[in-house]
Design an enzyme around this catalytic site. Structure first.
Site, mmCIF file in Angstrom:
data_model
loop_
_atom_site.group_PDB
_atom_site.id
_atom_site.type_symbol
_atom_site.label_atom_id
_atom_site.label_comp_id
_atom_site.label_asym_id
_atom_site.label_seq_id
_atom_site.Cartn_x
_atom_site.Cartn_y
_atom_site.Cartn_z
ATOM 1 N N TYR A 1 -2.287 0.379 -2.024
ATOM 2 C CA TYR A 1 -1.465 0.350 -3.233
ATOM 3 C C TYR A 1 -0.859 -1.034 -3.442
ATOM 4 C CZ TYR A 1 2.506 1.547 -6.286
ATOM 5 O OH TYR A 1 3.427 1.586 -7.302
ATOM 6 N N LYS B 1 -1.568 -3.654 -6.420
ATOM 7 C CA LYS B 1 -0.498 -4.127 -7.304
ATOM 8 C C LYS B 1 -0.329 -5.647 -7.207
ATOM 9 C CE LYS B 1 0.967 -0.252 -9.229
ATOM 10 N NZ LYS B 1 0.751 -0.024 -10.679
#
Lengths: 254, 254
Positions: free
Chosen positions: B145, B149
């Protein structure tokens, strides 16, 4: 009276006392969709202000309702102006501006809703049909993200009302859920709607902190005649998150 | 009525995306609400005649292109769709890593490539890309994640630099944990991994985005929505080692 007879009773058979229990759950068909009561609002943001106004003139403005304005301040009446963004609720997302007067006749806080422009069709139809709220279609721009909350109401391309509310001081949210009666008067029928509000993230200030400009609309002209153009507010409040419920309206006989 | 503007909101079935869609709908925007979760989309669009739902996987470039050509000229994009499973890096199956990168990073690429050209042609538009504080400060169990990002941030910086002065405003929003259904599920499943933190209310994150769009210069890419996010981002910049150790201690389950 047996409990199940209460909801069937004609309004003129109702006792003068305000019933504590709302009539049996009801549903209204709005734009082909069944709206059941009580209507719940789960997330709304509000900025509001209260203004002292001459009682006799205010009484003349709401005379059509048959209600009497409250005179809490040395004979003066109170006009409450508020703008609301409904983000999550049973009537869909919309913006609203409320013009209300505090009225007598209920042990709770009584607010007579004189004008209630909104910017969406579903809530317009629901508000008028279910409770007789004086909703009218308008363009309602809001800035609720800045510290000073701003709202501009335009009807048919012309400015009706512009209001700004500067931030106040944080107020702890009370545990008690204030009960309010919202009064409406449409087509000669005055109705009372039990209304609960549960605010969090409240900021308040006393005296000033608002900017109010009245434009060109019949209601703006009425408010101007009450001395409200550029008036100083008695108090102002902002609410980050407001939960509300609206029960079925009952006919009120003042 | 002023001209109605169109917004495209991804991840609109829940959390930040759902609230963004509802607020835009309340403000009178025409809202195209996209997500994979059809039931969640229906809840977002309930009684909102100006919200139109589209089931769409942002990881699928063709689906995103089809969606955007159907919606037409988009003035604002709020790209909130993302997945964020919390798994230790070596325990995360490779297909899951690919799924996270495909959805979070390539999803952003797909949305930008589908919407930015039209905005550049019109010389205006607002592209709000949701990233995360994890992009600046990865913590345990967020490897895929945080990597995705971080890629979003790098991509957004490069794209913003390529189109500086074009009239299109790009924002890359990096909040700490936001109080969404996704975060609540992760926090209850693994309280230690989320640092036993309370998420910041999604409304505050969206307020920060609104303030940034209204008041910050176009080149001001990053939005760090709340004071804690700003403090952590600043500490990470000036004291990278101690900050990483502190955050690692807070979020590592023992």
């Amino acid at each position: 009276m047996p409990p199940d007879a209460a909801s069937d009773a004609a309004p003129d058979a109702a006792p003068d006392a305000i019933p504590e229990v709302a009539p049996a759950p009801a549903a209204h068909l709005i734009q082909g969709d069944r709206v059941t009561l009580p209507v719940e609002i789960r997330d709304a943001a509000v900025a509001s202000a209260m203004f002292p106004i001459p009682a006799a003139a205010a009484q003349a403005v709401i005379a059509y309702s048959g209600l009497e304005v409250a005179r809490p301040l040395a004979g003066r009446a109170i006009c409450s102006l508020a703008f609301v963004r409904y983000a999550d609720g049973d009537l869909g997302p919309y913006h609203e501006f409320a013009v209300a007067f505090l009225v007598k006749g209920t042990p709770r806080i009584g607010a007579f809703i004189h004008w209630l422009p909104v910017n969406q069709a579903f809530t317009l139809e629901a508000g008028r049909a279910i409770w007789g709220f004086p909703k009218e279609m308008a363009d309602i721009h809001m800035d609720l993200a800045a510290r000073t909350k701003r709202c501009l109401v335009r009807v048919d391309g012309r400015t009706a009302i512009e209001m700004h509310v500067r931030p106040g001081f944080p107020v702890p949210s009370g545990r008690g859920v204030p009960s309010v009666d919202a009064y409406t008067s449409m087509n000669g029928v005055t109705r009372r709607t039990p209304w609960t509000v549960s605010p969090s993230g409240v900021r308040m200030r006393l005296g000033g902190g608002t900017y109010l400009r009245l434009g060109d609309h019949p209601v703006a002209h009425e408010l101007r005649a009450l001395g409200l153009d550029h008036a100083r507010a008695l108090s102002a409040a902002t609410v980050d998150r407001l939960r509300m419920t609206f029960q079925e309206a009952v006919e009120a006989r003042p | 009525m002023t001209a109605v503007r169109t917004a495209l909101v991804t991840g609109a079935a829940s959390g930040l995306g759902a609230l963004a869609a509802r607020r835009l709908a309340a403000a009178g925007w025409d809202v195209a609400a996209a997500d994979l979760d059809a039931d969640g989309l229906a809840a977002t669009a309930r009684r909102s005649p100006n919200t139109h739902v589209r089931v769409c996987d942002v990881a699928d470039a063709e689906a995103v292109n089809a969606l955007v050509s159907e919606v037409g000229a988009v003035h604002r994009v709020v790209h909130a769709a993302a997945v964020g499973p919390m798994v230790p890096a070596l325990e995360q199956p490779l297909p899951d890593v690919e799924h996270v990168l495909r959805t979070d990073f390539l999803g952003t690429v797909h949305v930008v490539r589908a919407t930015l050209p039209g905005m550049l042609e019109r010389g205006r538009g607002e592209l709000v890309l949701f990233s995360s504080l994890a992009a600046l400060l990865p913590v345990p169990k967020t490897s895929a994640y945080a990597a995705a990002k971080a890629a979003v941030n790098a991509y957004a910086e490069a794209v913003a630099a390529e189109h500086a002065g074009s009239g299109v405003v790009i924002r890359c929003v990096c909040p700490r944990q936001v109080d969404t259904p996704g975060f609540r599920a992760a926090a209850s499943a693994d309280p230690a991994a989320t640092g036993r933190m309370r998420g910041v209310p999604p409304g505050l994150v969206l307020d920060a985005v609104d303030r940034s769009l209204a008041a910050r210069p176009a080149h001001d890419l990053y939005v760090l929505p709340d004071p804690l996010t700003r403090a952590v981002a600043r500490a990470r910049r000036w004291l990278p080692g101690p900050t990483a150790r502190l955050v690692g201690r807070v979020t590592l389950s023992r």
